[in-house]
Enzyme design. Structure first.
Site, PDB file in Angstrom:
ATOM      1  N   PHE A   4       1.163 -75.622  23.802  1.00  0.00           N
ATOM      2  CA  PHE A   4       0.232 -74.816  23.498  1.00  0.00           C
ATOM      3  C   PHE A   4      -1.583 -75.609  23.710  1.00  0.00           C
ATOM      4  O   PHE A   4      -1.283 -76.484  23.721  1.00  0.00           O
ATOM      5  CB  PHE A   4       0.104 -74.532  21.655  1.00  0.00           C
ATOM      6  CG  PHE A   4       0.554 -73.099  21.463  1.00  0.00           C
ATOM      7  CD1 PHE A   4       1.770 -73.032  21.458  1.00  0.00           C
ATOM      8  CD2 PHE A   4      -0.377 -72.557  20.433  1.00  0.00           C
ATOM      9  CE1 PHE A   4       1.963 -71.036  21.500  1.00  0.00           C
ATOM     10  CE2 PHE A   4      -0.186 -71.080  19.782  1.00  0.00           C
ATOM     11  CZ  PHE A   4       1.410 -70.606  20.720  1.00  0.00           C
TER      12      PHE A   4
ATOM     13  N   GLN B  54     -13.246 -67.199  15.492  1.00  0.00           N
ATOM     14  CA  GLN B  54     -13.172 -67.149  16.963  1.00  0.00           C
ATOM     15  C   GLN B  54     -12.214 -65.982  17.854  1.00  0.00           C
ATOM     16  O   GLN B  54     -11.974 -65.612  16.932  1.00  0.00           O
ATOM     17  CB  GLN B  54     -11.334 -67.834  16.628  1.00  0.00           C
ATOM     18  CG  GLN B  54     -10.321 -68.332  17.548  1.00  0.00           C
ATOM     19  CD  GLN B  54      -8.911 -69.085  17.774  1.00  0.00           C
ATOM     20  OE1 GLN B  54      -8.042 -68.946  16.752  1.00  0.00           O
ATOM     21  NE2 GLN B  54      -9.503 -70.224  17.513  1.00  0.00           N
TER      22      GLN B  54
ATOM     23  N   HIS C  48      -9.817 -65.345  20.877  1.00  0.00           N
ATOM     24  CA  HIS C  48      -8.578 -65.897  21.036  1.00  0.00           C
ATOM     25  C   HIS C  48      -8.711 -64.910  22.988  1.00  0.00           C
ATOM     26  O   HIS C  48      -9.388 -64.182  23.337  1.00  0.00           O
ATOM     27  CB  HIS C  48      -7.326 -64.754  20.351  1.00  0.00           C
ATOM     28  CG  HIS C  48      -6.806 -64.917  21.435  1.00  0.00           C
ATOM     29  ND1 HIS C  48      -5.995 -64.483  22.417  1.00  0.00           N
ATOM     30  CD2 HIS C  48      -5.569 -66.299  20.578  1.00  0.00           C
ATOM     31  CE1 HIS C  48      -4.917 -66.059  22.327  1.00  0.00           C
ATOM     32  NE2 HIS C  48      -4.636 -66.150  21.231  1.00  0.00           N
TER      33      HIS C  48
ATOM     34  N   LEU D 154      -3.060 -58.722  20.753  1.00  0.00           N
ATOM     35  CA  LEU D 154      -2.709 -60.218  21.488  1.00  0.00           C
ATOM     36  C   LEU D 154      -1.317 -60.152  21.594  1.00  0.00           C
ATOM     37  O   LEU D 154      -1.018 -59.885  21.247  1.00  0.00           O
ATOM     38  CB  LEU D 154      -2.528 -60.639  20.044  1.00  0.00           C
ATOM     39  CG  LEU D 154      -1.990 -62.545  19.994  1.00  0.00           C
ATOM     40  CD1 LEU D 154      -3.097 -63.199  20.177  1.00  0.00           C
ATOM     41  CD2 LEU D 154      -1.391 -62.777  18.624  1.00  0.00           C
TER      42      LEU D 154
ATOM     43  N   GLU E  56      -0.979 -67.106  22.870  1.00  0.00           N
ATOM     44  CA  GLU E  56      -0.992 -68.738  23.424  1.00  0.00           C
ATOM     45  C   GLU E  56       0.212 -68.893  24.421  1.00  0.00           C
ATOM     46  O   GLU E  56      -0.054 -70.236  25.449  1.00  0.00           O
ATOM     47  CB  GLU E  56      -2.199 -69.409  22.971  1.00  0.00           C
ATOM     48  CG  GLU E  56      -2.496 -70.463  23.521  1.00  0.00           C
ATOM     49  CD  GLU E  56      -3.360 -71.299  22.641  1.00  0.00           C
ATOM     50  OE1 GLU E  56      -4.383 -70.830  22.401  1.00  0.00           O
ATOM     51  OE2 GLU E  56      -3.935 -72.210  21.970  1.00  0.00           O
TER      52      GLU E  56
ATOM     53  N   ARG F  68      -9.188 -72.213  21.828  1.00  0.00           N
ATOM     54  CA  ARG F  68      -8.879 -71.234  22.348  1.00  0.00           C
ATOM     55  C   ARG F  68     -11.132 -71.081  22.580  1.00  0.00           C
ATOM     56  O   ARG F  68     -11.524 -69.817  23.830  1.00  0.00           O
ATOM     57  CB  ARG F  68      -9.167 -70.656  21.615  1.00  0.00           C
ATOM     58  CG  ARG F  68      -7.628 -70.237  21.520  1.00  0.00           C
ATOM     59  CD  ARG F  68      -6.833 -69.486  20.680  1.00  0.00           C
ATOM     60  NE  ARG F  68      -5.331 -69.472  20.009  1.00  0.00           N
ATOM     61  CZ  ARG F  68      -4.649 -68.991  19.119  1.00  0.00           C
ATOM     62  NH1 ARG F  68      -5.365 -68.711  18.149  1.00  0.00           N
ATOM     63  NH2 ARG F  68      -3.656 -69.181  19.078  1.00  0.00           N
TER      64      ARG F  68
ATOM     65  N   HIS G  87     -10.808 -62.519  16.681  1.00  0.00           N
ATOM     66  CA  HIS G  87      -9.308 -63.082  16.792  1.00  0.00           C
ATOM     67  C   HIS G  87      -8.706 -63.476  14.932  1.00  0.00           C
ATOM     68  O   HIS G  87      -8.209 -63.614  14.436  1.00  0.00           O
ATOM     69  CB  HIS G  87      -8.161 -64.384  17.363  1.00  0.00           C
ATOM     70  CG  HIS G  87      -6.849 -64.625  17.697  1.00  0.00           C
ATOM     71  ND1 HIS G  87      -6.098 -63.375  17.562  1.00  0.00           N
ATOM     72  CD2 HIS G  87      -6.601 -65.702  17.030  1.00  0.00           C
ATOM     73  CE1 HIS G  87      -4.814 -64.093  16.913  1.00  0.00           C
ATOM     74  NE2 HIS G  87      -4.759 -65.518  16.884  1.00  0.00           N
TER      75      HIS G  87
ATOM     76  N   ARG H  20     -10.088 -72.776  15.157  1.00  0.00           N
ATOM     77  CA  ARG H  20      -8.886 -73.776  14.829  1.00  0.00           C
ATOM     78  C   ARG H  20      -7.500 -73.688  16.075  1.00  0.00           C
ATOM     79  O   ARG H  20      -8.104 -72.328  16.600  1.00  0.00           O
ATOM     80  CB  ARG H  20      -8.259 -72.331  14.078  1.00  0.00           C
ATOM     81  CG  ARG H  20      -6.347 -72.161  13.823  1.00  0.00           C
ATOM     82  CD  ARG H  20      -6.486 -71.291  12.704  1.00  0.00           C
ATOM     83  NE  ARG H  20      -5.926 -70.262  13.604  1.00  0.00           N
ATOM     84  CZ  ARG H  20      -5.658 -69.972  14.630  1.00  0.00           C
ATOM     85  NH1 ARG H  20      -4.235 -70.239  14.707  1.00  0.00           N
ATOM     86  NH2 ARG H  20      -5.176 -68.260  14.767  1.00  0.00           N
TER      87      ARG H  20
END
Lengths: 645, 245
Positions: free
Chosen positions: A143, A258, A260, A270, A273, A304, A372, A408
């Site tokens: 990730f 955030q 995404h 979505l 990731e 991100r 996101h 995050r």
């Protein structure tokens, strides 16, 4: 029936992963628990988390040498040093327990296959022999922003499987769930919370639920960005809003929002990731893989905030694919092959087919960065207790605990829900065990009456006032246009005045429906003012913060400024409106430095770490931090950075 | 398949209306017209109708990405998720009813939450663990193919479309229903659950269990998550037979 009063030991507002895990802990300790949920709990937005849950189990070859200290390090760097480092440490150490507990509850984690496995890493196909002795342990995928493969996953339905497993424990323990119910106000008096006013979304009736301990677990508030979010329609932030409405409980770091990198364009749905973790690329309109030059080290797997900014710049430079819905870029996962896409990324396969009409084994996926996750939320201490309000707790995305700081990492939120749910649940259980319900019924009935009167006033408005949905749409346009990925002082000032004007219109909303029962238009009209308060304090926090940190990027102040802004924004809604203040981020163990991706330039702090740390405990107490069970800093392992920095 | 280009069709919606909270309300069908847009799903269409034509219209959406299971409804007589139903796949007249079997909340909104909670309680749909969780222990091992099989059943989103499509569930309130049978199979195949074939026998082998199924298999055809329900029932029947022998 109106004016009904119900009593319980613990009230949990929100039936997602964090709320349910917390409820389980309190119920297992013998307390009576009620969960309020807008929807049946299994429909909470936790179910939409796809790619994984971070925990340093170190089970596969690409995870060798991983440990909680490295996870802690990645988390603090990911936060751009905005996190409370003690909370990040607690989190990283307990995340492996959380993942294994979910296995105990039944999550069908994808497992290590001993022997030869084929992966895609930085654009190359690589064959790796997984150790036979690790066969059958929980597998990891890569990730963004992590030193090792660490994300544990169940296909691309990790949140779904986790939520179903945790909810099955809720059923096993016989915990009362009131679904289709919304908390519209907290019941509180003199700095002590005694439960909430609940509005039934079947009948529209209000009732009081009195509780020794009340937990806000309502998730994020991405819908303040209107349709420009990956969030579900239910992520309207009402938990944070009712906390803000107390006038004394502060929200933390609301400007930390955030985006995404890979939401499907134009629907905003979505796309995990995990696609890039498993080897997917980002391409521009010329099919050029621009992230290789932009971030030579991490490429598509920088954090991100960094990837989203590179994408936004790419599109601004005319390298996006232009459409009538605005520009997008491409996500390419064709090379992963159909078998991989229909197993480990099965939900992505379905989403591409159902919502874009494409086959991701043969076609490119149109994506663009989209709101996101809300790093900000109800500010709590390390035990999950809200500032300035005894008996009120917050967990998960609704809270600002604060392990995410200004950005995050992917997979850290699912892990947070279980880690914080377990920990805060234990504290809630202890608190409820030592307290009595000592509130006069009139306080509860007055709160119910106030909520009923508010609904009554909206229903009574007539004439040419604004509509609730028009106000929502205008708010969304302001937020995406002026409080987005790139921010400037001028635009933020416009956003603040625009949002203030919209906020002030909310009491004049004229409804077109007076249907008895829950009345969907009334239900939304009751929420939109709270949403505007969250939007306004987000814009105000962003305007005041004249630096760039994590997801908060000011084009007019592009450097991170550790001399002035190594702090957390707090905002309370006073009688005179929103009031900003600042507290230290927490005790510093890992000194501020370069994250290893993104810009290396920054303004250094002037104080020494020792000087900074001297003031932390006292200053946080001044801002309302309640005393924790253990003293601040008790869980920090000073200087233990897993053998590296 | 979502259509990328708009045909600017005028769509006529015939929508079931009834508000049980309103003593004056009677069940009836109401017509609405809207202009079709590119990528228009029933999520987009119904919100447009509510926001521009009738703000009292009740329906349920949450994730709008076919993972939360909120928006099951009858679309031209066939159960489906509203969010993944593209108007471009539908004729000019679109008739919408709430899912049968479940209690009506209002208009297109039904109470699936209560039904699925009761199903989970009656089938004890949770892991019956051998022992308490040990936070200091490494996770138990599982073969990845078995994990994948459990995951295949675990993917059910409890939208209720299969239950609504099931001839037996529509007349026998005690029948576990396709989603219930799938849930039983999911736990029966999980080695972390200590229940043995004999424990399952009672749940599976009466007329409310897998032998209540009369094999029309509409559930298999309409499941929005394409769960392998045929295989699930075959697995349960085998399990019932081995438990009986």
């Amino acid at each position: 029936m109106s004016g009904q009063v119900i009593s319980t030991d613990v009230l949990v507002i929100g039936g997602g992963l964090a709320g349910e895990r917390c409820a389980i802990e309190a119920a297992a300790a013998g307390h009576e628990v009620i969960i309020l949920s807008l929807v049946p709990p299994r429909r909470s937005h936790s179910c939409a988390a796809q790619g994984g849950m971070q925990a340093a189990l170190a089970n596969c070859v690409k995870a060798e040498g991983d440990n909680p200290s490295l996870h802690y390090l990645d988390t603090v760097k990911g936060s751009d040093w905005g996190a409370d480092q003690e909370v990040a440490r607690i989190f990283a150490e307990e995340a492996p327990i959380a993942v294994r507990e979910l296995a105990h509850f039944g999550v069908p984690w994808t497992r290590v296959k001993g022997g030869s496995n084929s992966y895609f890493i930085k654009g190359e196909r690589v064959d790796i022999d997984e150790q036979l002795e690790n066969d059958g342990l929980i597998m990891h995928r890569d990730f963004g922003g992590t030193a090792k493969w660490r994300a544990c996953y169940a296909g691309a339905g990790t949140g779904h499987s986790a939520l179903y497993a945790v909810d099955s424990e809720v059923v096993r323990l016989g915990i009362t769930v009131r679904d289709r119910a919304e908390a519209v106000a907290l019941i509180h008096e003199g700095g002590r919370c005694w439960g909430a006013v609940s509005r039934c979304l079947r009948t529209g009736e209000h009732s009081a639920i009195l509780a020794k301990a009340t937990v806000i677990a309502t998730g994020g508030h991405g819908r303040i960005y209107g349709q420009y979010t990956t969030n579900a329609t239910i992520n309207e932030g009402m938990g944070a809003a009712i906390a803000l409405n107390t006038g004394v409980v502060p929200l933390g770091n609301m400007e930390a929002v955030q985006f995404h990198p890979t939401a499907l364009s134009p629907s905003g749905i979505l796309v995990t990731e995990g696609c890039r973790g498993d080897g997917g690329y980002l391409l521009d309109k010329d099919l050029h893989r621009f992230m290789v030059e932009a971030e030579p080290e991490k490429q598509e797997l920088a954090s991100r905030d960094v990837v989203s900014r590179h994408m936004a710049r790419r599109m601004r430079d005319g390298k996006g694919v232009e459409t009538e819905y605005g520009p997008h870029l491409w996500l390419d996962i064709r090379h992963l092959g159909e078998e991989h896409l229909t197993t480990k990324l099965r939900e992505v396969w379905d989403i591409c087919r159902d919502f874009a009409g494409l086959n991701p084994a043969e076609e490119l996926i149109p994506v663009r960065p989209t709101q996101h996750y809300s790093m900000g939320g109800v500010r709590v201490n390390k035990d999950g207790e809200a500032y300035n309000m005894a008996g009120l707790f917050a967990v998960g995305e609704a809270s600002c605990w604060d392990m995410h700081g200004f950005n995050r990492l992917g997979g850290n939120s699912l892990a947070e829900t279980i880690v914080s749910g377990r920990r805060v649940g234990r504290r809630v259980a202890g608190f409820a065990g030592s307290e009595n319900l000592e509130v006069v019924t009139s306080v509860a009935l007055d709160a119910v009456k106030a909520a009923e009167q508010r609904a009554g006033r909206l229903l009574a408005n007539t004439g040419a006032g604004p509509g609730a949905y028009e106000i929502r749409d205008a708010m969304g346009e302001v937020m995406i246009g002026k409080v987005g990925i790139f921010r400037t002082g001028d635009e933020l000032a416009e956003a603040v005045s625009g949002l203030r004007a919209l906020h002030d219109q909310c009491d004049q909303i004229v409804l077109r429906s007076r249907a008895p029962g829950m009345n969907p238009e009334l239900t939304f009209a009751l929420r939109v003012k709270g949403m505007l308060r969250l939007a306004l304090v987000t814009a105000m926090g962003a305007l005041a913060r004249t630096e760039s940190r994590g997801a908060h990027f000011r084009s007019d102040f592009p450097l991170r400024d550790d001399a002035k802004w190594l702090n957390r924004t707090l905002v309370r809604w006073t009688d005179d409106g929103p009031e900003l203040s600042y507290e230290p981020v927490g005790l510093l163990d890992l000194p501020p430095g370069h994250r290893g991706y993104g810009s290396a330039e920054r303004i250094e702090m002037e104080k020494t770490i020792e000087q900074y740390n001297e003031d932390v405990v006292g200053e946080q107490a001044v801002h309302g931090r309640l005393e924790t069970e253990e003293e601040p800093g008790s869980r920090i392992r000073w200087g233990d950075w897993g053998g590296q920095q | 398949m979502p259509a990328k280009a708009s045909k600017n069709r005028r769509l006529k919606f015939e929508i079931f209306r009834y508000n049980p909270q309103d003593p004056e309300s009677k069940p009836h069908m109401q017509s609405f017209e809207i202009v079709e847009q590119p990528y228009m799903s029933l999520f987009i269409a119904l919100n447009e109708i509510r926001e521009t034509q009738d703000p009292s219209l009740q329906f349920d959406f949450a994730c709008r990405s076919a993972i939360c299971g909120s928006c099951g409804m009858m679309v031209n007589g066939r159960p489906n998720l509203g969010c993944r139903t593209q108007t471009s796949d539908l004729p000019d007249v679109i008739t919408l009813h709430p899912l049968p079997v479940f209690k009506l909340v209002g208009d297109l909104s039904v109470d699936t939450g209560t039904w699925f909670r009761e199903m989970a309680e009656s089938t004890e749909a949770w892991i019956h663990a051998k022992e308490a969780f040990d936070p200091s222990a490494q996770e138990g091992r599982m073969d990845n193919e078995l994990a994948q099989s459990i995951y295949d059943s675990d993917r059910c989103i409890e939208c209720g479309c299969c239950v609504a499509s099931c001839g037996v569930a529509n007349v026998n309130g005690e029948f576990a229903g396709p989603a219930g049978l799938n849930r039983i199979a999911r736990f029966a195949m999980d080695p972390r659950d200590v229940r043995e074939d004999a424990d399952w026998f009672e749940v599976i082998s009466n007329e409310h269990g897998v032998f209540g199924c009369i094999g029309m298999m509409a559930c298999h055809d309409i499941c929005p998550k394409e769960l392998p329900l045929l295989e699930v029932y075959a697995y349960l029947r085998r399990k019932a037979l081995t438990a009986a022998s």
